[in-house]
Design an enzyme around this catalytic site. Structure first.
Site, PDB file in Angstrom:
ATOM      1  CB  CYS A 126      -2.926   4.850   6.354  1.00 34.55           C
ATOM      2  SG  CYS A 126      -4.421   4.032   6.862  1.00 34.55           S
TER       3      CYS A 126
ATOM      4  CB  CYS B 138     -10.942  -9.447  19.072  1.00 37.82           C
ATOM      5  SG  CYS B 138     -11.912  -8.220  19.923  1.00 37.82           S
TER       6      CYS B 138
ATOM      7  CB  CYS C 202      -0.904   0.008   1.223  1.00 36.10           C
ATOM      8  SG  CYS C 202      -1.841   1.529   1.382  1.00 36.10           S
TER       9      CYS C 202
ATOM     10  CG  ASP D  10     -16.856 -13.286  19.656  1.00 31.84           C
ATOM     11  OD1 ASP D  10     -16.002 -12.510  20.101  1.00 31.84           O
ATOM     12  OD2 ASP D  10     -17.060 -13.433  18.430  1.00 31.84           O
TER      13      ASP D  10
ATOM     14  CE1 TYR E 285     -21.089  -9.557  26.467  1.00 33.28           C
ATOM     15  CE2 TYR E 285     -20.548 -11.788  27.134  1.00 33.28           C
ATOM     16  CZ  TYR E 285     -20.693 -10.455  27.430  1.00 33.28           C
ATOM     17  OH  TYR E 285     -20.435 -10.026  28.709  1.00 33.28           O
TER      18      TYR E 285
ATOM     19  CD  GLU F  20     -26.144  -9.036  20.464  1.00 34.77           C
ATOM     20  OE1 GLU F  20     -25.123  -9.731  20.496  1.00 34.77           O
ATOM     21  OE2 GLU F  20     -26.114  -7.776  20.515  1.00 34.77           O
TER      22      GLU F  20
HETATM   23  N1  SAH Z   1     -20.918 -14.069  18.579  1.00 36.51           N
HETATM   24  C1  SAH Z   1     -21.193 -13.117  17.522  1.00 36.51           C
HETATM   25  C2  SAH Z   1     -21.078 -11.652  17.962  1.00 36.51           C
HETATM   26  C3  SAH Z   1     -19.850 -11.250  18.681  1.00 36.51           C
HETATM   27  S1  SAH Z   1     -19.607  -9.517  18.861  1.00 36.51           S
HETATM   28  C4  SAH Z   1     -20.315 -13.406  16.321  1.00 36.51           C
HETATM   29  O1  SAH Z   1     -19.340 -14.125  16.419  1.00 36.51           O
HETATM   30  O2  SAH Z   1     -20.612 -12.880  15.252  1.00 36.51           O
HETATM   31  C5  SAH Z   1     -20.135  -9.172  20.442  1.00 36.51           C
HETATM   32  C6  SAH Z   1     -21.639  -9.014  20.563  1.00 36.51           C
HETATM   33  O3  SAH Z   1     -21.929  -8.740  21.948  1.00 36.51           O
HETATM   34  C7  SAH Z   1     -22.247  -7.849  19.783  1.00 36.51           C
HETATM   35  O4  SAH Z   1     -23.279  -8.336  18.966  1.00 36.51           O
HETATM   36  C8  SAH Z   1     -22.804  -6.913  20.870  1.00 36.51           C
HETATM   37  O5  SAH Z   1     -24.003  -6.261  20.495  1.00 36.51           O
HETATM   38  C9  SAH Z   1     -23.040  -7.871  22.032  1.00 36.51           C
HETATM   39  N2  SAH Z   1     -23.031  -7.295  23.370  1.00 36.51           N
HETATM   40  C10 SAH Z   1     -22.272  -6.268  23.833  1.00 36.51           C
HETATM   41  N3  SAH Z   1     -22.500  -6.066  25.138  1.00 36.51           N
HETATM   42  C11 SAH Z   1     -23.430  -6.986  25.532  1.00 36.51           C
HETATM   43  C12 SAH Z   1     -24.048  -7.283  26.773  1.00 36.51           C
HETATM   44  N4  SAH Z   1     -23.777  -6.592  27.872  1.00 36.51           N
HETATM   45  N5  SAH Z   1     -24.919  -8.306  26.813  1.00 36.51           N
HETATM   46  C13 SAH Z   1     -25.202  -9.047  25.708  1.00 36.51           C
HETATM   47  N6  SAH Z   1     -24.635  -8.795  24.503  1.00 36.51           N
HETATM   48  C14 SAH Z   1     -23.756  -7.780  24.403  1.00 36.51           C
END
Ligand code: SAH
Length: 442
Positions: free
Chosen positions: A70, A399, A64, A372, A303, A324
């Protein structure tokens, strides 16, 4: 400023080299381990490379042309093998910092072709004279670096953003200027599924009033017939959060569908979905492989997002409960279960902690709990409720290695054994790394 010749003896987790001069440590972005360079030292314990005198065999030319300016990619100057090694080390160091057994750590799983992988693209829009710019913030600043073609983004999305800039000029639609509080378009987001080829474009505007909207939409669709939906999202807040609450569908259904591991998932503007399609398949496959779910198992997906992990587990196990907090994600998730004819999963819109607390009060039993969470990791109360529920296995996808290791220490201290940590490279060319961890009840 002082210039000296120095040898890089360490590379930190952000991929920056460090040198020691007169017993003081300086961070030198772009310097690789073992390299000798003339560096210019600054007062803030940082420095810049003036000239590399002895280059590392792992140095590559960043493809890049905007790499140096950047802030988006930090590792393009490293060979991909070295990037993967750095990521494994990042996770190892985090585990060891929290006195966890790092012998369970596997090497980071990389990509075959680690460029143009992001299927969600989000660029800040600004103006310089008559020119509309789209790009990313320069590292640690609010200055936008114009990027015509981003090397980690889907190339069709790159093209759509380039056309959008030209159409803004043609239809006299102004970019929003933060300092002057003038103009309209703040960001443009593109989500594209590499498997169904559906494309969602989101125009994030400062206000709802959008003169020239119809002409802009007509021209954009004409130039890019691959676009299947266009949404206007209004964000008039002074914030670094990109999306606002109000949305108006300008074309199509307001969402796209993606196909992943034989399932279809609907995704909207505001719902979370992993951005690296090829690696997401690997991530979820590995998560299932590690968890080894059985036919009679009951699984909890906390989550849950749009239900990806839960729906994939539901195919194998007896029943899945998922929680969620984002209402748009829950709506997508319920539709996604129907779309895939998965009937043994239930989604709840709730905060994960209070939901787990209710379940623990009711003495609910789970064989596997998978989660997650966002980058900040788990709250102490979540871990308390989690260990009160005492699932046989825990699968933690994270992550951020530091918050992961911090949380793992507490989970291990509550009676769990760390079985495996598998990093997966979801974000090549950047220092970010995703990991799947398996724990089992002692
Ligand atoms: N497991 C999914 C999403 C992971 S991202 C995947 O792999 O695609 C994390 C998610 O947690 C998001 O969708 C976010 O909206 C949710 N989240 C964040 N804080 C939260 C909470 N306190 N309780 C429940 N969900 C939550």
């Amino acid at each position: 400023m002082k210039q000296v010749s120095a040898v890089c003896e360490l590379v930190n987790h952000f991929g920056q080299g460090t040198v020691v001069v007169e017993n003081k440590q300086y961070t030198i972005p772009g310097l690789l381990l073992g390299e000798t360079a003339i560096v210019e030292l600054q007062d803030n314990f940082k420095g810049i490379i003036v000239k590399i005198q002895k280059a590392s065999p792992s140095r590559v030319k960043a493809p890049c042309p905007k790499h140096d300016e950047c802030g988006g990619c930090q590792l393009q100057h490293m060979s991909y093998e070295l990037q993967l090694e750095l990521k494994t080390k990042q996770v190892k160091d985090a585990l060891e910092r929290y006195h966890l057994d790092s012998s369970v750590l596997l090497p980071t799983l990389g990509m075959k072709d680690p460029f143009f992988y992001r299927s969600k693209v989000q660029m800040a829009i600004s103006e310089k004279g008559p020119k509309v710019m789209a790009g990313f913030y320069e590292e640690n600043t609010h200055k936008i670096v114009n990027v015509d073609r981003c090397y980690i983004q889907d190339d069709i999305a790159n093209n759509i953003i380039r056309t959008s800039r030209q159409l803004m000029t043609k239809h006299k639609i102004k970019a929003y200027q933060e300092d002057k509080e003038l103009g309209l378009i703040r960001h443009i987001m593109v989500k594209r599924s590499p498997t169904t080829s559906q494309v969602l474009v989101v125009l994030i505007t400062q206000e709802e009033k959008f003169p020239g909207r119809n002409n802009f939409v007509t021209d954009l669709r004409l130039a890019h017939p691959e676009i299947t939906s266009i949404v206007q999202n209004v964000n008039n807040r002074k914030t670094s959060v990109v999306l606002g609450d109000f949305e108006r569908i300008l074309y199509g259904s307001g969402k796209i569908e993606d196909e992943l591991l034989g399932k279809r998932f609907g995704i909207s503007a505001k719902t979370f979905y992993q951005v690296n399609h090829r690696q997401t398949s690997l991530l979820y496959q590995k998560a299932i492989e590690l968890a080894k779910p059985k036919k009679e198992d009951i699984v909890l997906d906390a989550y849950a997002g749009v239900g990806t992990i839960g729906i994939l587990f539901a195919d194998i196990v007896k029943k899945v409960i998922a929680v969620e907090i984002n209402p748009q994600s829950v709506t997508n998730a319920i539709q996604n279960a129907k779309l895939n004819h998965v009937n043994n999963i239930r989604f709840y819109k709730d905060d994960a902690i209070s939901f787990l607390s209710h379940l623990a009060d009711e003495d609910a039993k789970f064989d596997i709990i998978v989660f997650d969470p966002p980058r900040s990791g788990l709250e102490t109360n979540f871990i308390q409720e989690l260990t009160r529920l005492k699932p046989k296995k825990i699968v933690y996808i994270s992550c951020e290695p530091m918050t992961l290791a911090r949380d793992l220490q507490v989970i291990v201290d509550s009676g769990y054994e760390l079985k495996r940590v598998q990093p997966v490279d979801m974000f090549p060319q950047t220092f970010h790394v995703e990991s799947i961890t398996l724990l089992s009840l002692k």
